[in-house]
Every structure is written in structure tokens, then in C-alpha cells.
Design a protein around this motif. Structure first.
Motif, PDB file in Angstrom:
ATOM      1  N   PRO A  38       0.770  -1.289  -0.065  1.00  0.00           N
ATOM      2  CA  PRO A  38      -0.076   0.120  -0.028  1.00  0.00           C
ATOM      3  C   PRO A  38       0.780   1.192   0.067  1.00  0.00           C
ATOM      4  O   PRO A  38       0.357   2.326  -0.501  1.00  0.00           O
ATOM      5  N   GLU A  39       2.011   1.225   0.424  1.00  0.00           N
ATOM      6  CA  GLU A  39       2.950   2.329   0.583  1.00  0.00           C
ATOM      7  C   GLU A  39       3.506   2.679  -0.936  1.00  0.00           C
ATOM      8  O   GLU A  39       4.012   3.870  -1.167  1.00  0.00           O
ATOM      9  N   GLU A  40       3.323   1.810  -1.798  1.00  0.00           N
ATOM     10  CA  GLU A  40       3.827   2.057  -2.988  1.00  0.00           C
ATOM     11  C   GLU A  40       2.802   2.315  -4.056  1.00  0.00           C
ATOM     12  O   GLU A  40       3.127   2.374  -5.411  1.00  0.00           O
ATOM     13  N   LEU A  41       1.593   2.149  -3.844  1.00  0.00           N
ATOM     14  CA  LEU A  41       0.632   2.273  -4.816  1.00  0.00           C
ATOM     15  C   LEU A  41       0.396   3.504  -5.602  1.00  0.00           C
ATOM     16  O   LEU A  41       0.184   3.597  -6.833  1.00  0.00           O
ATOM     17  N   ASP A  42       0.647   4.514  -4.887  1.00  0.00           N
ATOM     18  CA  ASP A  42       0.648   5.777  -5.462  1.00  0.00           C
ATOM     19  C   ASP A  42       1.902   5.889  -6.330  1.00  0.00           C
ATOM     20  O   ASP A  42       1.747   7.023  -7.031  1.00  0.00           O
ATOM     21  N   ASN A  43       2.921   5.350  -6.179  1.00  0.00           N
ATOM     22  CA  ASN A  43       4.054   5.585  -6.951  1.00  0.00           C
ATOM     23  C   ASN A  43       4.012   4.936  -8.370  1.00  0.00           C
ATOM     24  O   ASN A  43       4.687   5.220  -9.079  1.00  0.00           O
ATOM     25  N   HIS A  44       3.006   4.135  -8.685  1.00  0.00           N
ATOM     26  CA  HIS A  44       2.619   3.536  -9.833  1.00  0.00           C
ATOM     27  C   HIS A  44       1.100   3.749 -10.235  1.00  0.00           C
ATOM     28  O   HIS A  44       0.554   2.472 -10.580  1.00  0.00           O
ATOM     29  N   PRO A  45       0.789   4.841 -10.655  1.00  0.00           N
ATOM     30  CA  PRO A  45      -0.435   5.197 -10.865  1.00  0.00           C
ATOM     31  C   PRO A  45      -0.700   4.341 -12.412  1.00  0.00           C
ATOM     32  O   PRO A  45      -0.214   4.492 -13.310  1.00  0.00           O
ATOM     33  N   GLY A  46      -1.732   3.450 -12.144  1.00  0.00           N
ATOM     34  CA  GLY A  46      -2.414   2.570 -13.381  1.00  0.00           C
ATOM     35  C   GLY A  46      -1.639   1.653 -13.671  1.00  0.00           C
ATOM     36  O   GLY A  46      -1.725   1.123 -14.728  1.00  0.00           O
ATOM     37  N   ALA A  47      -0.570   1.323 -12.902  1.00  0.00           N
ATOM     38  CA  ALA A  47       0.627   0.120 -13.360  1.00  0.00           C
ATOM     39  C   ALA A  47       0.656  -0.619 -12.067  1.00  0.00           C
ATOM     40  O   ALA A  47       1.626  -0.760 -11.513  1.00  0.00           O
ATOM     41  N   ALA A  66       1.006  -3.926 -11.813  1.00  0.00           N
ATOM     42  CA  ALA A  66       1.861  -4.961 -12.098  1.00  0.00           C
ATOM     43  C   ALA A  66       3.312  -4.616 -11.575  1.00  0.00           C
ATOM     44  O   ALA A  66       3.848  -5.366 -11.268  1.00  0.00           O
ATOM     45  N   GLU A  67       3.644  -3.093 -11.468  1.00  0.00           N
ATOM     46  CA  GLU A  67       4.900  -2.589 -11.001  1.00  0.00           C
ATOM     47  C   GLU A  67       4.846  -2.497  -9.593  1.00  0.00           C
ATOM     48  O   GLU A  67       6.075  -2.347  -8.993  1.00  0.00           O
ATOM     49  N   VAL A  68       3.767  -2.643  -9.015  1.00  0.00           N
ATOM     50  CA  VAL A  68       3.830  -2.385  -7.439  1.00  0.00           C
ATOM     51  C   VAL A  68       4.408  -3.730  -6.737  1.00  0.00           C
ATOM     52  O   VAL A  68       3.949  -4.761  -7.124  1.00  0.00           O
ATOM     53  N   PRO A  69       5.280  -3.500  -5.983  1.00  0.00           N
ATOM     54  CA  PRO A  69       5.932  -4.754  -5.171  1.00  0.00           C
ATOM     55  C   PRO A  69       4.774  -5.389  -4.297  1.00  0.00           C
ATOM     56  O   PRO A  69       3.843  -4.806  -3.882  1.00  0.00           O
ATOM     57  N   GLN A  70       4.853  -6.847  -4.468  1.00  0.00           N
ATOM     58  CA  GLN A  70       4.025  -7.533  -3.606  1.00  0.00           C
ATOM     59  C   GLN A  70       4.579  -8.012  -2.355  1.00  0.00           C
ATOM     60  O   GLN A  70       5.737  -8.187  -2.265  1.00  0.00           O
ATOM     61  N   LEU A  71       3.664  -8.176  -1.208  1.00  0.00           N
ATOM     62  CA  LEU A  71       4.173  -8.562  -0.022  1.00  0.00           C
ATOM     63  C   LEU A  71       3.458  -9.893   0.276  1.00  0.00           C
ATOM     64  O   LEU A  71       2.240  -9.985  -0.246  1.00  0.00           O
ATOM     65  N   ASN A  72       3.888 -10.759   1.063  1.00  0.00           N
ATOM     66  CA  ASN A  72       3.461 -12.094   1.262  1.00  0.00           C
ATOM     67  C   ASN A  72       3.283 -12.174   2.924  1.00  0.00           C
ATOM     68  O   ASN A  72       4.010 -11.737   3.457  1.00  0.00           O
ATOM     69  N   THR A  73       2.369 -12.947   2.978  1.00  0.00           N
ATOM     70  CA  THR A  73       2.037 -13.202   4.677  1.00  0.00           C
ATOM     71  C   THR A  73       1.111 -14.512   4.721  1.00  0.00           C
ATOM     72  O   THR A  73       0.670 -15.124   3.694  1.00  0.00           O
ATOM     73  N   VAL A  74       0.377 -14.502   5.838  1.00  0.00           N
ATOM     74  CA  VAL A  74      -0.500 -15.645   6.217  1.00  0.00           C
ATOM     75  C   VAL A  74      -1.688 -15.020   6.989  1.00  0.00           C
ATOM     76  O   VAL A  74      -1.485 -13.955   7.449  1.00  0.00           O
TER      77      VAL A  74
END
Length: 112
Positions: free
Chosen positions: A51-60, A62-70
């Protein structure tokens, strides 16, 4: 509540479609760890877009880093409620999440 014909082991899919089919996060695969007559509790792997990266990649997305958890999911058809608990990445392992999931119980408001 879903009223159509569906095998009991797949019913969870009708309870959490917004969590399982989102474009920003995904709770799957899911493994049931405790089943009752009116509900089920299980553990799921979660991936979500940072969520901290969403605004850095508007409309893209696929370029937003993914985080993984359980996480833990639980529902009760009689109470008509469900919960989802997502742990911070790297803080809880799947085995620990399964142990916690075994202790989850959904009760009517005011009951202990």
C-alpha cells in the motif's frame, strides 16, 4: 449466504469472494483447520500490493511490489458473520497461524 448446490469443502469460496478475487490482494490457497456444523476456520496464504507503493505506480499495478504473509479466515452461517485476520509479513509462520486458528470461535455479541 449461498443457497446453491456446492460441496461443503468449497463453501468457503462463497463466503470470501472479495478477499479471494481482488486485484490488490489475494487470500489463497486456503486450508480448513477447524469445521463445525455452522462454520469453518482456516488458514490462507496472502499476497497483496504494497500500500505504501501504490501511489508511486498510478495505473500500473503490475509494477507495485507484492508482500506475502499468512492469515486466518473464519465464518459462521448461523451468526451470518465472518472475520479475516492478516498478520504482518514475516511475523507469524503458517504453523503458528494454524495453532491460532484452532482457538478462534465466533459467538453472539455479549457471549464469552
Amino acid at each position: 449466504p449461498y443457497t446453491g448446490e456446492i460441496p461443503k469443502e468449497q463453501y468457503y469460496q462463497t463466503v470470501y469472494p472479495s478477499l479471494r478475487l481482488s486485484s490488490l490482494f489475494f487470500w489463497d490457497p486456503y486450508t480448513a483447520v477447524n469445521t463445525t456444523d455452522t462454520g469453518e476456520t482456516g488458514v490462507a496464504d496472502i499476497w497483496y500490493l504494497d500500500p505504501e507503493e501504490l501511489d508511486n505506480h498510478p495505473g500500473a499495478n503490475a509494477e507495485v511490489p507484492q508482500l506475502n504473509t499468512v492469515g486466518i479466515l473464519s465464518y459462521d452461517t448461523e451468526l451470518k458473520v465472518y472475520i479475516g485476520i492478516a498478520f504482518m509479513p514475516g511475523k507469524i509462520g503458517r504453523e503458528q497461524a494454524e495453532e491460532i486458528a484452532q482457538t478462534v470461535s465466533l459467538l453472539p455479541a455479549g457471549e464469552k
